[in-house]
Design a protein around this motif. Sequence first.
Motif, PDB file in Angstrom:
ATOM      1  N   CYS A  36      41.313  45.345  52.616  1.00 16.19           N
ATOM      2  CA  CYS A  36      41.838  46.692  52.804  1.00 16.19           C
ATOM      3  C   CYS A  36      43.286  46.818  52.316  1.00 16.19           C
ATOM      4  CB  CYS A  36      41.721  47.114  54.266  1.00 16.19           C
ATOM      5  SG  CYS A  36      40.011  47.350  54.789  1.00 16.19           S
ATOM      6  N   LEU A  37      44.083  45.778  52.513  1.00 17.82           N
ATOM      7  CA  LEU A  37      45.449  45.818  51.988  1.00 17.82           C
ATOM      8  C   LEU A  37      45.444  45.852  50.464  1.00 17.82           C
ATOM      9  CD1 LEU A  37      47.329  43.375  54.373  1.00 17.82           C
ATOM     10  CD2 LEU A  37      47.694  45.827  54.137  1.00 17.82           C
ATOM     11  N   GLY A  38      44.563  45.086  49.847  1.00 22.62           N
ATOM     12  CA  GLY A  38      44.440  45.128  48.400  1.00 22.62           C
ATOM     13  C   GLY A  38      43.991  46.497  47.916  1.00 22.62           C
ATOM     14  N   MET A  39      43.092  47.119  48.653  1.00 22.99           N
ATOM     15  CA  MET A  39      42.593  48.441  48.274  1.00 22.99           C
ATOM     16  C   MET A  39      43.702  49.496  48.321  1.00 22.99           C
ATOM     17  SD  MET A  39      38.896  48.531  50.183  1.00 22.99           S
ATOM     18  CE  MET A  39      38.521  50.217  49.701  1.00 22.99           C
ATOM     19  N   PHE A  40      44.554  49.447  49.332  1.00 28.47           N
ATOM     20  CA  PHE A  40      45.572  50.478  49.500  1.00 28.47           C
ATOM     21  C   PHE A  40      46.890  50.153  48.809  1.00 28.47           C
ATOM     22  CE2 PHE A  40      42.747  51.801  52.898  1.00 28.47           C
ATOM     23  CZ  PHE A  40      42.799  53.171  52.768  1.00 28.47           C
ATOM     24  N   GLU A  41      47.231  48.889  48.719  1.00 24.96           N
ATOM     25  CA  GLU A  41      48.531  48.514  48.193  1.00 24.96           C
ATOM     26  C   GLU A  41      48.519  48.119  46.721  1.00 24.96           C
ATOM     27  OE1 GLU A  41      51.926  47.912  49.707  1.00 24.96           O
ATOM     28  OE2 GLU A  41      51.004  49.635  50.680  1.00 24.96           O
ATOM     29  N   GLY A  42      47.358  47.830  46.161  1.00 26.17           N
ATOM     30  CA  GLY A  42      47.285  47.442  44.762  1.00 26.17           C
ATOM     31  C   GLY A  42      47.169  45.938  44.583  1.00 26.17           C
ATOM     32  N   GLU A  43      47.065  45.530  43.308  1.00 26.83           N
ATOM     33  CA  GLU A  43      46.740  44.140  43.015  1.00 26.83           C
ATOM     34  C   GLU A  43      47.866  43.161  43.332  1.00 26.83           C
ATOM     35  OE1 GLU A  43      47.955  46.199  39.179  1.00 26.83           O
ATOM     36  OE2 GLU A  43      46.609  46.650  40.837  1.00 26.83           O
ATOM     37  N   PHE A  44      49.117  43.524  43.070  1.00 25.65           N
ATOM     38  CA  PHE A  44      50.201  42.575  43.299  1.00 25.65           C
ATOM     39  C   PHE A  44      50.482  42.388  44.783  1.00 25.65           C
ATOM     40  CE2 PHE A  44      51.169  44.126  38.971  1.00 25.65           C
ATOM     41  CZ  PHE A  44      50.962  42.920  38.322  1.00 25.65           C
ATOM     42  N   ALA A  45      50.584  43.482  45.505  1.00 21.20           N
ATOM     43  CA  ALA A  45      50.791  43.387  46.946  1.00 21.20           C
ATOM     44  C   ALA A  45      49.559  42.791  47.620  1.00 21.20           C
ATOM     45  CB  ALA A  45      51.107  44.756  47.537  1.00 21.20           C
ATOM     46  N   GLY A  46      48.369  43.142  47.130  1.00 17.39           N
ATOM     47  CA  GLY A  46      47.141  42.570  47.681  1.00 17.39           C
ATOM     48  C   GLY A  46      47.093  41.061  47.506  1.00 17.39           C
ATOM     49  N   CYS A  77      43.940  40.550  45.089  1.00 21.10           N
ATOM     50  CA  CYS A  77      44.230  40.977  43.723  1.00 21.10           C
ATOM     51  C   CYS A  77      43.034  41.696  43.097  1.00 21.10           C
ATOM     52  CB  CYS A  77      44.633  39.765  42.886  1.00 21.10           C
ATOM     53  SG  CYS A  77      45.060  40.183  41.190  1.00 21.10           S
ATOM     54  N   ILE A  78      41.864  41.113  43.191  1.00 20.05           N
ATOM     55  CA  ILE A  78      40.669  41.704  42.574  1.00 20.05           C
ATOM     56  C   ILE A  78      40.313  43.031  43.234  1.00 20.05           C
ATOM     57  CG2 ILE A  78      38.184  41.374  42.262  1.00 20.05           C
ATOM     58  CD1 ILE A  78      38.843  38.370  41.791  1.00 20.05           C
ATOM     59  N   CYS A  79      40.436  43.117  44.557  1.00 14.32           N
ATOM     60  CA  CYS A  79      40.139  44.391  45.235  1.00 14.32           C
ATOM     61  C   CYS A  79      41.108  45.480  44.783  1.00 14.32           C
ATOM     62  CB  CYS A  79      40.192  44.213  46.745  1.00 14.32           C
ATOM     63  SG  CYS A  79      38.823  43.246  47.394  1.00 14.32           S
ATOM     64  N   GLY A  80      42.385  45.133  44.654  1.00 11.35           N
ATOM     65  CA  GLY A  80      43.358  46.101  44.165  1.00 11.35           C
ATOM     66  C   GLY A  80      43.050  46.570  42.753  1.00 11.35           C
ATOM     67  N   LEU A  81      42.663  45.631  41.886  1.00 12.68           N
ATOM     68  CA  LEU A  81      42.307  45.982  40.513  1.00 12.68           C
ATOM     69  C   LEU A  81      41.055  46.852  40.455  1.00 12.68           C
ATOM     70  CD1 LEU A  81      43.017  42.598  38.716  1.00 12.68           C
ATOM     71  CD2 LEU A  81      44.211  44.769  38.334  1.00 12.68           C
ATOM     72  N   LEU A  82      40.047  46.493  41.249  1.00 10.20           N
ATOM     73  CA  LEU A  82      38.810  47.278  41.248  1.00 10.20           C
ATOM     74  C   LEU A  82      39.047  48.707  41.713  1.00 10.20           C
ATOM     75  CD1 LEU A  82      36.219  44.668  42.546  1.00 10.20           C
ATOM     76  CD2 LEU A  82      36.278  45.740  40.292  1.00 10.20           C
ATOM     77  N   ILE A  83      39.846  48.877  42.745  1.00  9.02           N
ATOM     78  CA  ILE A  83      40.117  50.224  43.246  1.00  9.02           C
ATOM     79  C   ILE A  83      40.948  51.002  42.223  1.00  9.02           C
ATOM     80  CG2 ILE A  83      41.362  51.536  45.028  1.00  9.02           C
ATOM     81  CD1 ILE A  83      38.609  50.413  45.884  1.00  9.02           C
ATOM     82  N   HIS A  84      41.869  50.327  41.581  1.00 10.78           N
ATOM     83  CA  HIS A  84      42.728  51.001  40.599  1.00 10.78           C
ATOM     84  C   HIS A  84      41.954  51.450  39.365  1.00 10.78           C
ATOM     85  CE1 HIS A  84      46.496  52.059  38.701  1.00 10.78           C
ATOM     86  NE2 HIS A  84      46.100  51.430  37.612  1.00 10.78           N
ATOM     87  N   TYR A  85      41.014  50.621  38.889  1.00  8.95           N
ATOM     88  CA  TYR A  85      40.370  50.902  37.616  1.00  8.95           C
ATOM     89  C   TYR A  85      38.929  51.426  37.701  1.00  8.95           C
ATOM     90  CZ  TYR A  85      44.330  48.724  35.360  1.00  8.95           C
ATOM     91  OH  TYR A  85      45.596  48.429  34.931  1.00  8.95           O
ATOM     92  N   THR A  86      38.149  50.999  38.678  1.00 10.33           N
ATOM     93  CA  THR A  86      36.729  51.355  38.624  1.00 10.33           C
ATOM     94  C   THR A  86      36.154  51.975  39.890  1.00 10.33           C
ATOM     95  OG1 THR A  86      36.028  49.152  39.331  1.00 10.33           O
ATOM     96  CG2 THR A  86      36.223  49.528  36.961  1.00 10.33           C
ATOM     97  N   MET A  87      36.677  51.703  41.041  1.00 10.86           N
ATOM     98  CA  MET A  87      36.054  52.152  42.290  1.00 10.86           C
ATOM     99  C   MET A  87      36.926  53.194  42.983  1.00 10.86           C
ATOM    100  SD  MET A  87      34.843  48.454  43.773  1.00 10.86           S
ATOM    101  CE  MET A  87      33.523  48.950  44.831  1.00 10.86           C
ATOM    102  N   ARG A  88      36.303  53.910  43.884  1.00  8.39           N
ATOM    103  CA  ARG A  88      37.042  54.841  44.728  1.00  8.39           C
ATOM    104  C   ARG A  88      37.479  54.125  46.000  1.00  8.39           C
ATOM    105  NH1 ARG A  88      36.776  60.276  43.767  1.00  8.39           N
ATOM    106  NH2 ARG A  88      35.438  60.866  42.036  1.00  8.39           N
ATOM    107  N   ASN A  89      38.568  54.607  46.561  1.00  9.31           N
ATOM    108  CA  ASN A  89      39.067  54.030  47.800  1.00  9.31           C
ATOM    109  C   ASN A  89      38.430  54.777  48.969  1.00  9.31           C
ATOM    110  OD1 ASN A  89      40.451  52.820  49.829  1.00  9.31           O
ATOM    111  ND2 ASN A  89      42.459  53.083  48.921  1.00  9.31           N
ATOM    112  N   ASN A  90      37.279  54.276  49.425  1.00 12.35           N
ATOM    113  CA  ASN A  90      36.611  54.872  50.572  1.00 12.35           C
ATOM    114  C   ASN A  90      35.987  53.763  51.424  1.00 12.35           C
ATOM    115  OD1 ASN A  90      34.158  54.197  49.293  1.00 12.35           O
ATOM    116  ND2 ASN A  90      34.043  56.212  48.319  1.00 12.35           N
TER     117      ASN A  90
END
Length: 161
Positions: A36-46, A77-90
């Motif tokens: 969840c932190l990766g999803m909301f904060e992005g890949e580097f913070a995640g 990192c991967i969760c942050g990247l996936l949310i940023h580029y391909t998935m929705r944050n839900n």
Amino acid sequence: IFALMVLVTFLFQNISGFFPRPFSLSAMLLIPLTVCLGMFEGEFAGAFYGLFAGALWDIVASRGAGVHALVLMLAGCICGLLIHYTMRNNLACAFVLTSIVCFVHNFFYWLFCVAFVNMDGAFYALWRYYLLSGIYTILLTPLFYFIIRAIMKSFRDLAKQ
């Protein structure tokens, strides 16, 4: 705030009596937190929060030094990247990502730290502990998702003022 959240979650996960253990199953609370932190904060913070959470987990782990830190860092990192580029944050994506990370983590930890070390009872441990604890962990994903979402929303609202 999130670093403090990682520390508190680490305590809930590793100090007996702090978090319910139905049927003696342990919740691996740092996994959905990192996702969840990766999803909301992005890949580097995640990646940073995942490394921090995994390093704390490795401190108290009896086997597999570094496994938790590596897996959780990659997961954040991967969760942050996936949310940023391909998935929705839900919440549905949070469930999917937590499920994948949880089962990958548990399988590789079981394989390298349990099965290769001692095959006696390894499959029973996979079923009884790692699989069922993974399901219990996945069911706790909404708790972290909604807490982190509320914190992020309050920061956004505070920044608008």
